[in-house]
Design an enzyme around this catalytic site. Sequence first.
Site, PDB file in Angstrom:
ATOM      1  N   ASP A   1      25.206 -38.966 -32.802  1.00  0.00           N
ATOM      2  CA  ASP A   1      24.319 -38.713 -33.931  1.00  0.00           C
ATOM      3  C   ASP A   1      23.042 -39.549 -33.802  1.00  0.00           C
ATOM      4  O   ASP A   1      23.109 -40.749 -33.519  1.00  0.00           O
ATOM      5  CB  ASP A   1      25.074 -39.085 -35.215  1.00  0.00           C
ATOM      6  CG  ASP A   1      24.335 -38.692 -36.472  1.00  0.00           C
ATOM      7  OD1 ASP A   1      24.123 -37.482 -36.675  1.00  0.00           O
ATOM      8  OD2 ASP A   1      23.976 -39.590 -37.249  1.00  0.00           O
TER       9      ASP A   1
ATOM     10  N   GLU B   1      21.963 -36.345 -29.840  1.00  0.00           N
ATOM     11  CA  GLU B   1      21.064 -35.659 -30.779  1.00  0.00           C
ATOM     12  C   GLU B   1      19.689 -36.319 -30.665  1.00  0.00           C
ATOM     13  O   GLU B   1      19.504 -37.455 -31.081  1.00  0.00           O
ATOM     14  CB  GLU B   1      21.602 -35.785 -32.208  1.00  0.00           C
ATOM     15  CG  GLU B   1      20.733 -35.070 -33.232  1.00  0.00           C
ATOM     16  CD  GLU B   1      21.119 -35.372 -34.674  1.00  0.00           C
ATOM     17  OE1 GLU B   1      20.786 -34.546 -35.540  1.00  0.00           O
ATOM     18  OE2 GLU B   1      21.726 -36.426 -34.941  1.00  0.00           O
TER      19      GLU B   1
END
Length: 536
Positions: free
Chosen positions: A194, A236
């Site tokens: 993330d 990401e």
Amino acid sequence: MQKHWWHKATVYQIYPKSFMDTNGDGIGDLKGITSKLDYLQKLGVMAIWLSPVYDSPMDDNGYDIANYEAITDIFGNMADMDNLLTQAKMRGIKIIMDLVVNHTSDEHAWFIEAREHPDSSERDYYIWCDQPNDLESIFGGSAWQYDDKSDQYYLHFFSKKQPDLNWENANLRQKIYDMMNFWIDKGIGGFRMDVIDMIGKIPAQHIVSNGPKLHAYLKEMNAASFGQHDLLTVGETWGATPEIAKQYSNPVNHELSMVFQFEHIGLQHKPEAPKWDYVKELNVPALKTIFNKWQTELELGQGWNSLFWNNHDLPRVLSIWGNTGKYREKSAKALAILLHLMRGTPYIYQGEEIGMTNYPFKDLNELDDIESLNYAKEAFTNGKSMETIMDSIRMIGRDNARTPMQWDASQNAGFSTADKTWLPVNPNYKDINVQAALKNSNSIFYTYQQLIQLRKENDWLVDADFELLPTADKVFAYLRKVREERYLIVVNVSDQEEVLEIDVDKQETLISNTNESAALANHKLQPWDAFCIKIN
């Protein structure tokens, strides 16, 4: 180029809260995921990216972690997690954990200690200052939160309950690598990372992403954890270019397997504008330019890309770029064919394979998403009408992707027996559901199944070069070329008939949502026609 299992894999993202509820509380759980593994095996996916299931107060639906080595009660317990890993492995499916190490929850033991004892070693696991600068949170407002206990401010680029970690601290980094090895030892298949491009931040210099030490941290992480195993790691990286993607994913750099780049997603809103200023009409020539850039500049052997339309943060692609009316099924198949036959690892978001759509939200009471609610509050204060605000949320808000999975035509689409589900079920579930899709041999599901199988069986999907072909604006056509083989992919990305100005000699059809022979013979593409053919 050394081949890895993930070059030919398709990954399926599960948002646990919305996938399948087995205990009737209106919230999905780990047992629910395990109960649907046969369905995912039938689809053919080789891996599941599991959005966070760690212990969390759920301020941001699990992206605020209080304990990385425990499961949050609403999803079950560690025994349920171990059983999911075992059952998935029996079906040849790997579990990719969502790694959230840019920040923790403010209820994590580290932060509690840091707050209570400013002289503790944990204090330096977070980022504090006496005088905040003008950095802003991605969720709106200042990125600095005053803490009256210590008379200092801490940094949070997301909610104030998600304090940012200080990656400069070597002890903290080691604790993170130890935690990753805890999960690797359990037999997971990798990590989705993330907002990983933010861990090298230097707040005092206004450097938020792609900080100078980012790649050094990733190399260290690789060596200390997953580098010794054949795991899928995907970062990401919102601001990545092909050059930056090579830094992350070139095997010689020993960082990650691949990245999520979002340049094509930027076409969902006006240039340089916030995401809420959405653009309904897809700019197909711009999409072609972006995909062409990524397919040709991220060369084979020098890096690897991910292919996706949807995830838990994005609107349903059918609602923003496809057709949710007459051509819903055809446009869903067309968008899948367009994407899956490029180079990269495809990701499917739950419900995409049956053509799920955005939810017709009427008011803020139906929402859960912190980002949407913060936007509504801020926009209303700044004079926007509630009608305009709801219009943006209906089109682009994150809850669109998070409504419960539609399994059948029974109560709550078969997701839960609860009187009320945590988010409302889309009213179109009686028509759009898994049971109906499996019964219809011409459904979107079987197109996805076919695309997944094609990737497993055909090396050219990994190796072949990409060449964008000149066509009408709304026609996306490209060649994949390797040695003597040529594959032509053609998609009409529109509700109108289009002219196809390509003369080819067809050898065989690999996949289609139309009669491609007719299209090739009379040079006319019907709305949302899509096919891949091998040519001489």
